[in-house]
Design a protein around this motif. Structure first.
Motif, PDB file in Angstrom:
ATOM      1  N   SER A  62     -14.576 -81.160 -25.296  1.00  0.00           N
ATOM      2  CA  SER A  62     -14.907 -81.861 -24.229  1.00  0.00           C
ATOM      3  C   SER A  62     -16.182 -81.013 -23.490  1.00  0.00           C
ATOM      4  CB  SER A  62     -14.397 -81.578 -23.111  1.00  0.00           C
ATOM      5  OG  SER A  62     -13.343 -80.408 -23.202  1.00  0.00           O
ATOM      6  N   VAL A  63     -16.633 -80.098 -23.093  1.00  0.00           N
ATOM      7  CA  VAL A  63     -17.288 -79.354 -22.594  1.00  0.00           C
ATOM      8  C   VAL A  63     -18.368 -78.190 -23.024  1.00  0.00           C
ATOM      9  CG1 VAL A  63     -15.377 -78.472 -20.785  1.00  0.00           C
ATOM     10  CG2 VAL A  63     -16.517 -76.810 -23.105  1.00  0.00           C
ATOM     11  N   LYS A  64     -18.422 -79.458 -24.315  1.00  0.00           N
ATOM     12  CA  LYS A  64     -19.809 -78.738 -25.270  1.00  0.00           C
ATOM     13  C   LYS A  64     -20.753 -78.325 -24.807  1.00  0.00           C
ATOM     14  CE  LYS A  64     -17.389 -77.143 -29.953  1.00  0.00           C
ATOM     15  NZ  LYS A  64     -17.162 -77.529 -31.095  1.00  0.00           N
ATOM     16  N   GLY A  65     -22.243 -78.000 -24.918  1.00  0.00           N
ATOM     17  CA  GLY A  65     -23.430 -78.833 -25.122  1.00  0.00           C
ATOM     18  C   GLY A  65     -23.561 -78.537 -23.196  1.00  0.00           C
ATOM     19  N   ARG A  66     -22.246 -78.742 -22.335  1.00  0.00           N
ATOM     20  CA  ARG A  66     -22.156 -78.795 -21.301  1.00  0.00           C
ATOM     21  C   ARG A  66     -22.308 -77.257 -20.358  1.00  0.00           C
ATOM     22  NH1 ARG A  66     -19.408 -82.009 -17.966  1.00  0.00           N
ATOM     23  NH2 ARG A  66     -17.743 -81.587 -19.733  1.00  0.00           N
ATOM     24  N   PHE A  67     -21.585 -76.357 -20.602  1.00  0.00           N
ATOM     25  CA  PHE A  67     -20.724 -75.041 -20.206  1.00  0.00           C
ATOM     26  C   PHE A  67     -20.761 -73.713 -20.863  1.00  0.00           C
ATOM     27  CE2 PHE A  67     -16.368 -76.803 -18.031  1.00  0.00           C
ATOM     28  CZ  PHE A  67     -17.204 -78.063 -17.496  1.00  0.00           C
ATOM     29  N   THR A  68     -21.664 -73.127 -20.441  1.00  0.00           N
ATOM     30  CA  THR A  68     -21.916 -71.856 -20.815  1.00  0.00           C
ATOM     31  C   THR A  68     -21.061 -70.484 -20.556  1.00  0.00           C
ATOM     32  OG1 THR A  68     -24.083 -73.017 -20.976  1.00  0.00           O
ATOM     33  CG2 THR A  68     -23.702 -69.966 -21.863  1.00  0.00           C
ATOM     34  N   ILE A  69     -20.011 -69.916 -21.507  1.00  0.00           N
ATOM     35  CA  ILE A  69     -19.640 -68.709 -20.710  1.00  0.00           C
ATOM     36  C   ILE A  69     -20.531 -67.881 -21.057  1.00  0.00           C
ATOM     37  CG2 ILE A  69     -18.190 -68.343 -22.439  1.00  0.00           C
ATOM     38  CD1 ILE A  69     -15.695 -67.288 -21.100  1.00  0.00           C
ATOM     39  N   SER A  70     -20.956 -66.531 -20.441  1.00  0.00           N
ATOM     40  CA  SER A  70     -20.974 -64.878 -20.468  1.00  0.00           C
ATOM     41  C   SER A  70     -20.565 -64.387 -19.346  1.00  0.00           C
ATOM     42  CB  SER A  70     -22.205 -65.386 -19.131  1.00  0.00           C
ATOM     43  OG  SER A  70     -23.024 -65.564 -18.308  1.00  0.00           O
ATOM     44  N   ARG A  71     -21.517 -62.710 -20.311  1.00  0.00           N
ATOM     45  CA  ARG A  71     -20.712 -61.970 -19.897  1.00  0.00           C
ATOM     46  C   ARG A  71     -21.355 -60.338 -19.380  1.00  0.00           C
ATOM     47  NH1 ARG A  71     -16.754 -60.311 -23.977  1.00  0.00           N
ATOM     48  NH2 ARG A  71     -16.379 -57.478 -23.251  1.00  0.00           N
ATOM     49  N   ASP A  72     -21.288 -60.015 -18.418  1.00  0.00           N
ATOM     50  CA  ASP A  72     -22.633 -58.812 -17.723  1.00  0.00           C
ATOM     51  C   ASP A  72     -20.858 -57.395 -17.814  1.00  0.00           C
ATOM     52  OD1 ASP A  72     -23.298 -56.896 -16.578  1.00  0.00           O
ATOM     53  OD2 ASP A  72     -24.069 -58.567 -15.053  1.00  0.00           O
ATOM     54  N   ASN A  73     -21.394 -57.083 -19.451  1.00  0.00           N
ATOM     55  CA  ASN A  73     -20.304 -56.146 -19.256  1.00  0.00           C
ATOM     56  C   ASN A  73     -20.493 -54.656 -17.820  1.00  0.00           C
ATOM     57  OD1 ASN A  73     -19.612 -56.942 -21.148  1.00  0.00           O
ATOM     58  ND2 ASN A  73     -21.140 -56.044 -22.619  1.00  0.00           N
ATOM     59  N   ALA A  74     -21.706 -54.668 -16.966  1.00  0.00           N
ATOM     60  CA  ALA A  74     -22.555 -53.557 -16.379  1.00  0.00           C
ATOM     61  C   ALA A  74     -21.458 -54.042 -15.224  1.00  0.00           C
ATOM     62  CB  ALA A  74     -23.499 -53.172 -15.975  1.00  0.00           C
ATOM     63  N   LYS A  75     -21.269 -55.327 -15.045  1.00  0.00           N
ATOM     64  CA  LYS A  75     -20.577 -55.720 -13.812  1.00  0.00           C
ATOM     65  C   LYS A  75     -18.981 -55.698 -13.200  1.00  0.00           C
ATOM     66  CE  LYS A  75     -24.806 -57.391 -11.173  1.00  0.00           C
ATOM     67  NZ  LYS A  75     -24.874 -58.354 -10.151  1.00  0.00           N
ATOM     68  N   ASN A  76     -18.186 -56.087 -14.987  1.00  0.00           N
ATOM     69  CA  ASN A  76     -17.331 -56.814 -15.468  1.00  0.00           C
ATOM     70  C   ASN A  76     -17.050 -57.864 -14.728  1.00  0.00           C
ATOM     71  OD1 ASN A  76     -16.613 -53.430 -16.604  1.00  0.00           O
ATOM     72  ND2 ASN A  76     -16.414 -52.541 -14.828  1.00  0.00           N
ATOM     73  N   THR A  77     -18.030 -59.138 -15.522  1.00  0.00           N
ATOM     74  CA  THR A  77     -17.800 -60.035 -14.916  1.00  0.00           C
ATOM     75  C   THR A  77     -18.001 -60.810 -15.902  1.00  0.00           C
ATOM     76  OG1 THR A  77     -18.199 -58.738 -12.577  1.00  0.00           O
ATOM     77  CG2 THR A  77     -18.999 -61.462 -12.840  1.00  0.00           C
ATOM     78  N   VAL A  78     -17.065 -62.006 -15.951  1.00  0.00           N
ATOM     79  CA  VAL A  78     -17.574 -63.299 -16.638  1.00  0.00           C
ATOM     80  C   VAL A  78     -17.862 -64.354 -15.818  1.00  0.00           C
ATOM     81  CG1 VAL A  78     -16.926 -64.314 -18.605  1.00  0.00           C
ATOM     82  CG2 VAL A  78     -15.886 -62.018 -18.550  1.00  0.00           C
ATOM     83  N   TYR A  79     -18.760 -64.919 -16.390  1.00  0.00           N
ATOM     84  CA  TYR A  79     -18.901 -66.501 -15.906  1.00  0.00           C
ATOM     85  C   TYR A  79     -18.463 -67.887 -17.011  1.00  0.00           C
ATOM     86  CZ  TYR A  79     -21.632 -62.733 -13.561  1.00  0.00           C
ATOM     87  OH  TYR A  79     -22.643 -61.641 -12.340  1.00  0.00           O
ATOM     88  N   LEU A  80     -18.466 -68.776 -16.109  1.00  0.00           N
ATOM     89  CA  LEU A  80     -18.704 -69.901 -16.572  1.00  0.00           C
ATOM     90  C   LEU A  80     -20.062 -70.704 -15.934  1.00  0.00           C
ATOM     91  CD1 LEU A  80     -17.769 -71.913 -18.040  1.00  0.00           C
ATOM     92  CD2 LEU A  80     -15.731 -72.390 -17.261  1.00  0.00           C
TER      93      LEU A  80
END
Length: 116
Positions: A62-80
């Protein structure tokens, strides 16, 4: 004790964008995978996107092509990153961490409301 703190939710019009953040209290390298779930009123919690410590990302259809998950290891943070939002995306979004003992950790959730 692992702590996950989400932020970035809010009210947006259909077609708009939001970026959710999940800050972990420790290194996200220590987790097998980081994931975003959501739960709409009256519905079960569902997996939205996941990013393993090694390997490719995965998304709900339902979210493919619209949502992107990523991570910043240096900041210990994950984004959506959520684009082209639809009213049916309205839900409380939860950050989840799965450790190598297969224990789950959850954030407190952040509300996303998409108006039509």
């Amino acid at each position: 004790q692992v702590q996950l703190v989400e932020s970035g939710g809010g009210l947006v019009q259909a077609g708009g964008s939001l970026r959710l953040s999940c800050a972990a209290s420790g290194s996200i390298f220590s987790f097998l995978a980081m994931r975003w779930y959501r739960q709409a009123p009256g519905k079960q919690r569902e997996l939205v996107a996941g990013i393993p410590s090694g390997g490719s990302t995965n998304y709900a259809d339902s979210v493919k092509g619209r949502f992107t998950i990523s991570r910043d290891n240096a900041k210990n943070t994950v984004y959506l990153q959520m684009n082209s939002l639809k009213p049916e995306d309205t839900a409380v979004y939860y950050c989840n961490a799965l450790d190598f003992k297969l224990l789950h950790y959850w954030g407190q959730g952040t509300q996303v409301t998409v108006s039509s």
